[in-house]
Design a protein around this motif. Structure first.
Motif, PDB file in Angstrom:
ATOM      1  N   PRO A 136       0.823  -1.217   0.000  1.00  0.00           N
ATOM      2  CA  PRO A 136       0.000   0.000   0.000  1.00  0.00           C
ATOM      3  C   PRO A 136       0.857   1.267   0.000  1.00  0.00           C
ATOM      4  CG  PRO A 136       0.023  -0.991   2.188  1.00  0.00           C
ATOM      5  CD  PRO A 136       0.703  -1.971   1.275  1.00  0.00           C
ATOM      6  N   ASP A 137       0.285   2.327  -0.573  1.00  0.00           N
ATOM      7  CA  ASP A 137       0.950   3.626  -0.509  1.00  0.00           C
ATOM      8  C   ASP A 137       0.937   4.128   0.935  1.00  0.00           C
ATOM      9  OD1 ASP A 137       1.218   3.469  -3.225  1.00  0.00           O
ATOM     10  OD2 ASP A 137      -0.438   4.838  -3.679  1.00  0.00           O
ATOM     11  N   CYS A 138       2.003   4.839   1.281  1.00  0.00           N
ATOM     12  CA  CYS A 138       2.055   5.411   2.626  1.00  0.00           C
ATOM     13  C   CYS A 138       0.963   6.475   2.768  1.00  0.00           C
ATOM     14  CB  CYS A 138       3.427   6.027   2.890  1.00  0.00           C
ATOM     15  SG  CYS A 138       4.784   4.828   2.890  1.00  0.00           S
ATOM     16  N   ALA A 142       2.202   9.862   7.218  1.00  0.00           N
ATOM     17  CA  ALA A 142       2.867   8.690   7.807  1.00  0.00           C
ATOM     18  C   ALA A 142       4.369   8.741   7.614  1.00  0.00           C
ATOM     19  CB  ALA A 142       2.308   7.400   7.214  1.00  0.00           C
ATOM     20  N   VAL A 143       4.817   9.406   6.536  1.00  0.00           N
ATOM     21  CA  VAL A 143       6.245   9.467   6.227  1.00  0.00           C
ATOM     22  C   VAL A 143       6.761  10.884   6.482  1.00  0.00           C
ATOM     23  CG1 VAL A 143       7.987   9.281   4.419  1.00  0.00           C
ATOM     24  CG2 VAL A 143       6.145   7.607   4.552  1.00  0.00           C
ATOM     25  N   GLN A 144       7.796  10.972   7.311  1.00  0.00           N
ATOM     26  CA  GLN A 144       8.453  12.249   7.561  1.00  0.00           C
ATOM     27  C   GLN A 144       9.676  12.346   6.652  1.00  0.00           C
ATOM     28  OE1 GLN A 144       9.384  12.436  11.735  1.00  0.00           O
ATOM     29  NE2 GLN A 144       7.267  12.845  12.339  1.00  0.00           N
ATOM     30  N   LYS A 166      11.233   8.661   6.745  1.00  0.00           N
ATOM     31  CA  LYS A 166      10.998   7.860   7.947  1.00  0.00           C
ATOM     32  C   LYS A 166       9.517   7.517   8.054  1.00  0.00           C
ATOM     33  CE  LYS A 166      11.519   7.743  12.967  1.00  0.00           C
ATOM     34  NZ  LYS A 166      11.972   8.470  14.174  1.00  0.00           N
ATOM     35  N   ASN A 167       9.234   6.229   8.159  1.00  0.00           N
ATOM     36  CA  ASN A 167       7.862   5.748   8.298  1.00  0.00           C
ATOM     37  C   ASN A 167       7.481   5.745   9.780  1.00  0.00           C
ATOM     38  OD1 ASN A 167       5.398   4.493   8.200  1.00  0.00           O
ATOM     39  ND2 ASN A 167       6.094   2.663   7.136  1.00  0.00           N
ATOM     40  N   THR A 168       6.615   6.651  10.177  1.00  0.00           N
ATOM     41  CA  THR A 168       6.216   6.750  11.579  1.00  0.00           C
ATOM     42  C   THR A 168       5.006   5.882  11.913  1.00  0.00           C
ATOM     43  OG1 THR A 168       4.798   8.666  11.107  1.00  0.00           O
ATOM     44  CG2 THR A 168       7.091   9.107  11.698  1.00  0.00           C
ATOM     45  N   SER A 169       4.477   5.187  10.921  1.00  0.00           N
ATOM     46  CA  SER A 169       3.302   4.354  11.160  1.00  0.00           C
ATOM     47  C   SER A 169       3.717   2.936  11.551  1.00  0.00           C
ATOM     48  CB  SER A 169       2.426   4.303   9.900  1.00  0.00           C
ATOM     49  OG  SER A 169       3.048   3.530   8.883  1.00  0.00           O
ATOM     50  N   VAL A 214       9.216   1.355   2.517  1.00  0.00           N
ATOM     51  CA  VAL A 214       9.630   1.914   3.814  1.00  0.00           C
ATOM     52  C   VAL A 214       9.030   1.044   4.920  1.00  0.00           C
ATOM     53  CG1 VAL A 214       9.820   3.993   5.204  1.00  0.00           C
ATOM     54  CG2 VAL A 214       9.480   4.198   2.736  1.00  0.00           C
ATOM     55  N   PRO A 215       9.836   0.195   5.558  1.00  0.00           N
ATOM     56  CA  PRO A 215       9.304  -0.656   6.628  1.00  0.00           C
ATOM     57  C   PRO A 215       8.741   0.171   7.778  1.00  0.00           C
ATOM     58  CG  PRO A 215      11.463  -1.429   5.906  1.00  0.00           C
ATOM     59  CD  PRO A 215      11.252  -0.087   5.274  1.00  0.00           C
TER      60      PRO A 215
END
Length: 269
Positions: A136-138, A142-144, A166-169, A214-215
């Motif tokens: 799925p798209d971020c 969710a991404v900084q 950075k994936n904060t989710s 992005v994990p």
């Protein structure tokens, strides 16, 4: 020797013999008990020495003068963080040369020492995935995104620009760091903002999207090199010459997100 009073009756004679035999047996038992008691401390129940001799002491060997062996807890060599404002990290080649422009932009390794547009820790280069990937798209927010570059480059250096996502989710997703979705722009410090030296959207070699995996909770880096040549919109012929020594401003403008800024110097020597 004869009994002066004559022979004893038979019953008395055998009675005395029995008493004498009993006395002899008792005396033998007493002697055996005495011998056993005298040697009772000489052995233990397991057949070993009773311990009458002192136990020999063990003399310790020389102790080591070095530090005790220790191991730092693990782990995440957590991992590529160096505590700086932008961290350290670089592309592992997973995103190929996408995002390059005719102005000389391409992927490369991350530099040491940097100027950052916002705080963030850089991780490894992200894994490129196709646009139609089931990943799925971020989600928005969710991404900084942050920006990093070295503070100064020598005359023969190619400036390197790092986009740090950075994936904060709590869910792994994909984000587009392509040259049009996240536009990189270089302008000369003190000049007109519209008088740009180079832009990633002017004439990209791969104008399509660049989706990187992005994990969840992790950070990936996309690195772009610039060979100091100028660019012009729609692949028009750019002005001649390359960017000379001076101070330059770098901007990263993601689609629908805040602009990230940093600065760097092209030195004379």
């Amino acid at each position: 020797m004869r009994n002066p009073v004559g022979p004893l009756p038979s019953s008395i004679y055998w009675r005395r013999r029995a008493v004498a035999a009993l006395l002899v047996a008792l005396l033998a038992a007493l002697v055996a008990w005495a011998v056993t008691s005298a040697g009772g401390g000489g052995s233990t129940g397991d057949g070993k020495s009773g311990g009458s001799d002192p136990v020999k002491s063990i003399t310790p060997g020389p102790s080591s003068t070095g530090p005790a062996i220790s191991q730092q807890p693990g782990g995440r060599d957590e991992s590529d963080e160096d505590g700086g404002s932008g961290g350290s990290g670089g592309s592992d080649g997973g995103d190929g040369d996408t995002g390059a422009s005719s102005g000389g932009a391409s992927d490369g390794a991350s530099p040491d020492g940097s100027s950052t547009g916002s705080a963030g820790t850089a991780g490894a280069g992200g894994q490129q995935v196709p646009a139609n990937s089931p990943l799925p798209d971020c989600k928005p927010g969710a991404v900084q995104l942050s920006l990093r570059t070295k503070v100064s480059y020598g005359p023969d250096d190619k400036p390197k620009f790092e986009l740090i996502a950075k994936n904060t989710s709590s869910a792994t997703c994909k984000t587009d760091l392509g040259p049009k979705n996240v536009v990189l722009t270089v302008t000369e410090a003190g000049g007109d903002d519209n008088d740009r030296i180079w832009s990633s959207k002017d004439c990209p070699a791969a104008p399509g999207p660049l989706f990187l995996k992005v994990p969840a909770g992790e950070t990936v880096v996309h690195t772009v090199d610039w060979n100091r040549t100028r660019s012009a919109p729609d692949c028009a012929t750019p002005p001649p010459g390359k960017a000379g020594p001076g101070t330059y401003l770098l901007e990263a403008k993601p689609e629908g997100g805040p602009v990230q800024r940093a600065s760097f110097v092209l030195s004379k020597d």
